[in-house]
Design a protein around this motif. Structure first.
Motif, mmCIF file in Angstrom:
data_model
loop_
_atom_site.group_PDB
_atom_site.id
_atom_site.type_symbol
_atom_site.label_atom_id
_atom_site.label_comp_id
_atom_site.label_asym_id
_atom_site.label_seq_id
_atom_site.Cartn_x
_atom_site.Cartn_y
_atom_site.Cartn_z
ATOM 1 N N VAL A 96 0.933 -1.103 0.065
ATOM 2 C CA VAL A 96 0.075 -0.009 -0.499
ATOM 3 C C VAL A 96 0.849 1.098 0.169
ATOM 4 C CG1 VAL A 96 -2.054 -1.123 1.030
ATOM 5 C CG2 VAL A 96 -0.159 -0.392 2.072
ATOM 6 N N TYR A 97 1.925 1.040 -0.656
ATOM 7 C CA TYR A 97 3.218 2.435 -0.683
ATOM 8 C C TYR A 97 3.801 2.998 0.648
ATOM 9 C CZ TYR A 97 -1.308 2.365 -4.371
ATOM 10 O OH TYR A 97 -1.408 1.767 -5.565
ATOM 11 N N ASN A 98 3.162 3.217 2.147
ATOM 12 C CA ASN A 98 3.026 3.417 2.869
ATOM 13 C C ASN A 98 3.724 5.142 2.676
ATOM 14 O OD1 ASN A 98 1.965 1.597 3.940
ATOM 15 N ND2 ASN A 98 3.619 0.760 5.537
ATOM 16 N N LEU A 99 3.346 5.698 1.749
ATOM 17 C CA LEU A 99 3.840 6.963 1.735
ATOM 18 C C LEU A 99 3.556 7.644 3.158
ATOM 19 C CD1 LEU A 99 3.796 7.649 -2.317
ATOM 20 C CD2 LEU A 99 5.232 6.945 -0.652
ATOM 21 N N LEU A 100 4.205 8.923 3.177
ATOM 22 C CA LEU A 100 4.153 9.417 4.901
ATOM 23 C C LEU A 100 2.895 10.466 4.203
ATOM 24 C CD1 LEU A 100 7.898 9.566 5.719
ATOM 25 C CD2 LEU A 100 5.381 8.534 6.889
ATOM 26 N N PRO A 101 1.729 10.390 4.725
ATOM 27 C CA PRO A 101 0.328 11.321 3.841
ATOM 28 C C PRO A 101 1.257 13.014 3.706
ATOM 29 C CG PRO A 101 0.213 11.080 5.854
ATOM 30 C CD PRO A 101 1.562 10.281 5.540
ATOM 31 N N ILE B 268 -0.960 8.258 18.055
ATOM 32 C CA ILE B 268 -0.237 6.596 17.694
ATOM 33 C C ILE B 268 -0.996 5.574 17.143
ATOM 34 C CG2 ILE B 268 0.980 5.734 19.329
ATOM 35 C CD1 ILE B 268 1.777 7.546 20.798
ATOM 36 N N PHE B 269 -2.419 5.737 17.357
ATOM 37 C CA PHE B 269 -3.181 4.563 17.759
ATOM 38 C C PHE B 269 -3.581 4.798 15.567
ATOM 39 C CE2 PHE B 269 -7.833 2.371 16.010
ATOM 40 C CZ PHE B 269 -7.701 1.536 16.988
ATOM 41 N N ARG B 270 -3.807 5.902 14.981
ATOM 42 C CA ARG B 270 -3.857 6.474 13.819
ATOM 43 C C ARG B 270 -3.484 6.197 12.533
ATOM 44 N NH1 ARG B 270 -5.721 10.649 11.835
ATOM 45 N NH2 ARG B 270 -4.915 11.691 13.343
ATOM 46 N N ARG B 271 -1.666 6.564 13.387
ATOM 47 C CA ARG B 271 -0.598 6.810 12.460
ATOM 48 C C ARG B 271 0.292 4.692 12.555
ATOM 49 N NH1 ARG B 271 1.679 12.658 14.381
ATOM 50 N NH2 ARG B 271 3.472 11.842 12.910
ATOM 51 N N GLN B 272 -0.391 4.351 12.948
ATOM 52 C CA GLN B 272 1.194 3.103 13.490
ATOM 53 C C GLN B 272 1.625 2.486 12.401
ATOM 54 O OE1 GLN B 272 -1.248 -0.044 14.283
ATOM 55 N NE2 GLN B 272 -2.967 0.908 15.383
ATOM 56 N N ASN B 375 5.567 -3.811 17.793
ATOM 57 C CA ASN B 375 5.919 -4.440 17.086
ATOM 58 C C ASN B 375 5.995 -3.678 15.264
ATOM 59 O OD1 ASN B 375 6.191 -7.215 14.788
ATOM 60 N ND2 ASN B 375 5.915 -8.162 16.188
ATOM 61 N N PRO B 376 7.281 -3.776 14.381
ATOM 62 C CA PRO B 376 7.519 -3.152 13.500
ATOM 63 C C PRO B 376 6.614 -3.682 12.296
ATOM 64 C CG PRO B 376 8.839 -3.645 13.883
ATOM 65 C CD PRO B 376 8.507 -3.541 15.186
ATOM 66 N N VAL B 377 5.959 -4.930 12.554
ATOM 67 C CA VAL B 377 5.468 -5.365 11.350
ATOM 68 C C VAL B 377 4.409 -5.367 11.548
ATOM 69 C CG1 VAL B 377 5.001 -7.840 10.684
ATOM 70 C CG2 VAL B 377 7.036 -7.530 11.487
ATOM 71 N N GLU B 378 3.676 -5.863 13.025
ATOM 72 C CA GLU B 378 2.303 -5.256 13.301
ATOM 73 C C GLU B 378 1.733 -3.747 13.256
ATOM 74 O OE1 GLU B 378 -0.180 -8.171 14.678
ATOM 75 O OE2 GLU B 378 1.267 -8.644 14.020
ATOM 76 N N ALA B 379 2.932 -3.085 13.617
ATOM 77 C CA ALA B 379 2.280 -1.288 13.227
ATOM 78 C C ALA B 379 2.631 -1.567 11.611
ATOM 79 C CB ALA B 379 3.612 -0.546 14.293
ATOM 80 N N LEU B 380 3.343 -1.914 10.612
ATOM 81 C CA LEU B 380 2.889 -1.717 8.815
ATOM 82 C C LEU B 380 1.811 -2.157 8.919
ATOM 83 C CD1 LEU B 380 6.810 -2.506 8.090
ATOM 84 C CD2 LEU B 380 5.561 -0.695 7.911
ATOM 85 N N LYS B 381 1.573 -3.525 9.415
ATOM 86 C CA LYS B 381 -0.147 -4.135 8.850
ATOM 87 C C LYS B 381 -1.290 -2.805 9.297
ATOM 88 C CE LYS B 381 1.518 -8.840 9.280
ATOM 89 N NZ LYS B 381 1.631 -9.879 9.500
ATOM 90 N N GLY B 382 -0.828 -2.687 10.358
ATOM 91 C CA GLY B 382 -1.243 -1.477 11.293
ATOM 92 C C GLY B 382 -2.733 -2.077 12.106
ATOM 93 N N LYS B 383 -2.181 -3.067 13.394
ATOM 94 C CA LYS B 383 -3.087 -4.296 13.431
ATOM 95 C C LYS B 383 -3.150 -4.167 15.227
ATOM 96 C CE LYS B 383 -3.661 -8.113 10.480
ATOM 97 N NZ LYS B 383 -3.499 -9.118 9.888
ATOM 98 N N LEU B 384 -2.075 -2.878 15.400
ATOM 99 C CA LEU B 384 -2.084 -2.787 17.130
ATOM 100 C C LEU B 384 -3.363 -2.778 17.553
ATOM 101 C CD1 LEU B 384 1.568 -1.426 17.042
ATOM 102 C CD2 LEU B 384 0.798 -3.682 17.700
ATOM 103 N N GLN B 385 -3.353 -2.870 18.513
ATOM 104 C CA GLN B 385 -4.722 -3.172 19.505
ATOM 105 C C GLN B 385 -4.189 -1.549 20.578
ATOM 106 O OE1 GLN B 385 -7.734 -3.427 18.749
ATOM 107 N NE2 GLN B 385 -6.872 -4.108 16.755
#
Lengths: 237, 385
Positions: A96-101, B268-272, B375-385
């Motif tokens: 999903v590109y992950n560009l900084l918005p 921090i929640f929205r910008r995972q 965990n950066p992997v979870e953060a990249l997926k945006g799955k952290l609660q």
């Protein structure tokens, strides 16, 4: 194991806790990649492709086995060392590109160079060059929200390439693109692979991407099912 | 750190209205804190200056038996000080008396003072220039409550040294305006030699007002009270006002800081994915923590700038025009001018900026610490609660 291997994965397993049990994403994988390869890890969803790329990208660590990238054992790196590895040697391209918005196209590409403390002049030259590579120089001032998906992924490639990394990890880079854009993106990366000799490692199940790969490592249920060299541009280590 | 602030600046500017809403709330707290403290400081300064100018001088040499809070002490709380010790001192002699304005009866303090004094701002020259037999000057508040005007004659009754009642008509030779209630309310000022003559207590004084050249020296039966000591009650009230004011600005500051805290938690929640991207691009976790902390702390810088834009003209206007106080001096019993002019010192402004910046940084850091455990992997997926 050869010293020319940019990636050495030996008996790597990765398990995740799921409820009371465990899910095995990778199971005793041994595989090597050499510099300059344009290779892909392919397989169905849940086969462990992304997990393998995350370990290679030092975003995750194996539960067992050793993963050595650029001569560094991923399991032994501190947070700071793995950040430095990613910053100096690795490029990432995401689905999903992950560009900084809030940043412009230029600033997105520039970001990695800021972290490397490059001077403003150096950064400008490198960023414009990277944007030229992907045909986005004319959109340097635009925000990510003002460009299309294909253009966004081109910017992501420029961001990954601007620091001239040794290895680019691309996780399903064409998943959100139409066929025309997907071909164009892969062709761009292929050209960069040829011109700059950067190693590209894809995680994909997209046939379009596979058609460009020199090597495909097929994963099934976390195991290497087949290691296939399509063209003989690289030799098996 | 420079990088964190550069990136934080870009992120906040990119966030647009949200940034300015937070900065606006914080800047309001900022301006109110400075205004309220400035008002208290202005009152403090005005009250101290008026207190010194109208009553305290450089301090009082007080008869040991005299207690200003005990009217019974007036009877014996006076005496004579050797003349050689009276240099740089102005005597004040107090006696109780009763005034009968327009058939009413008012208990007053009759205060004799040297008409040639210059140590306090009382217009005693009006006593000197008056041709009346018993000239007195009174404050505006006293004149209003007794319904007296300049030139009026009014019956005064007092007791002499033997306790014998005596009475005479005194003439209002002047009415002065002061913010100091204990110089005005229920006070009649007259020439000290006339009061000596009326009471038969020649040379007696209740206290002496010291001028700037006075050097305190030991004197039996007398004690020196410095102006700081005399201002102690006022200082206590000012300090109490500051404490009660700090509750108000603590509440205001809390609202501003809560807005920042809330924004940080949501961010921090929205910008995972963004956090995961930063890490993938090569930032360490603590660099990302620093970035988010810098963002929160930068709200306080924006609040400072915003506060300056509307606060400087507003506060300057208030400092110039003053702030009308609802209570008049004689009602409150405090040294209180009709208009208080706020005073904004560098210490107040810099202190407030530091408090706001430090507290904003702390409330930004608290939720940002969570990033270090992400965990950066979870953060990249945006799955952290």
């Amino acid at each position: 194991m050869s010293h020319e291997n940019i990636i050495s994965i030996e008996h790597v397993s990765k398990r995740f806790p799921v409820g009371d049990g465990e899910f095995t994403a990778l199971s005793d994988i041994t595989i090597y990649f050499r510099r300059g390869e344009f290779a892909g890890v392919v397989g169905p969803s849940g086969s462990g492709k992304t997990t393998l790329l995350n370990i290679i990208g030092s975003l995750d660590t194996p539960t067992e086995g050793t993963a050595v990238v650029m001569g560094r054992n991923i399991s032994n790196l501190s947070h700071k060392e793995s950040a430095r590895l990613r910053n100096m040697h690795l490029g990432f391209i995401f689905q999903v590109y992950n560009l900084l918005p809030v940043y412009t196209v230029f600033e997105n590409v520039e970001f990695a160079l800021i972290l490397q403390h490059k001077s403003a002049a150096e950064r400008k030259k490198a960023v414009m060059e990277a944007l030229e590579w992907v045909g986005m120089a004319g959109m340097a001032r635009k925000k990510p929200s003002k460009i299309s998906g294909g253009e966004g992924q081109r910017v992501a490639i420029a961001r990954a390439m601007v620091k001239r990394p040794d290895l680019v990890l691309a996780d399903e880079p064409t998943a959100n693109l139409d066929a025309k854009n997907a071909h164009a993106i892969i062709q761009t990366m292929k050209n960069l692979n040829r011109e700059l000799h950067t190693t590209f490692l894809f995680s994909t199940h997209d046939e379009k991407v596979m058609s460009y790969l020199d090597r495909m490592v097929h994963l099934e249920d976390g195991k290497v099912a087949k290691d296939e060299f399509i063209k003989t541009k690289t030799t098996k280590p | 750190m420079k990088l964190a602030f550069q990136l934080a600046y870009k992120n906040l500017m990119g966030a647009g209205l949200r940034t300015w809403l937070n900065a606006g709330v914080l800047s309001f707290a900022f301006v109110v804190i400075i205004f309220y403290n400035g008002l208290i400081d202005g009152w403090n300064e005005q009250a101290r200056i008026d207190g010194v100018n109208w009553a305290y001088g450089n301090g009082h040499l007080v008869h040991e038996a005299y207690d200003p809070f005990d009217p019974f002490s007036l009877q014996d709380g006076h005496g004579m000080l050797p003349e050689e010790m009276q240099g740089n001192l102005t005597p004040v002699f107090i006696q109780q008396a009763t005034l009968y304005p327009q058939g009413r009866m008012l208990s007053v303090q009759l205060k004799g003072i040297d008409v040639n004094q210059t140590v306090v701002k009382l217009p005693t020259h009006l006593l000197d220039s008056s041709s009346a037999e018993f000239p007195v000057i009174i404050g505006k508040g006293m004149a209003a409550s007794a319904k007296l005007n300049v030139g009026d004659q009014v019956l005064l009754r007092w007791r002499d040294r033997n306790g014998t009642f005596d009475a005479a008509n005194v003439t209002i030779s002047g009415i002065f305006e002061t913010n100091v209630p204990f110089v005005d309310g229920g006070q009649l000022w007259m020439p000290i030699d006339k009061l000596w003559e009326m009471t038969g207590l020649t040379g007696h004084a209740t206290y002496f007002i010291a001028n700037d050249a006075y050097v305190p020296e030991e004197s039996a039966g007398w004690k020196f009270e410095s102006k700081e000591y005399l201002l102690r009650e006022l200082t206590k009230i000012i300090n109490m006002k500051k404490v009660s004011g700090s509750i108000i600005y603590l509440l205001l500051l809390s609202i501003g800081l809560l807005a920042i805290f809330d924004t940080q938690v949501l961010s921090i929640f929205r910008r995972q994915k963004e956090i995961g991207t930063y890490i993938a691009l090569g930032m360490t976790r603590w660099q990302v923590v620093g970035l988010f902390t810098a963002e929160g702390s930068m709200y306080s810088f924006f609040a400072t700038v915003l506060g300056c834009i509307y606060g400087i003209p507003l506060l300057a206007y208030m400092a110039n025009k003053g702030f009308g106080m609802p209570l008049s001096a004689d009602q409150s019993g405090l040294i209180l001018a009709e208009r208080i002019f706020p005073v904004y010192g560098a210490a107040l402004i810099i202190g407030t900026i530091i408090v706001v910046v430090v507290s904003a940084t702390i409330v930004s850091f608290l939720p940002a610490r969570k990033i270090a455990r992400m965990n950066p992997v979870e953060a990249l997926k945006g799955k952290l609660q």
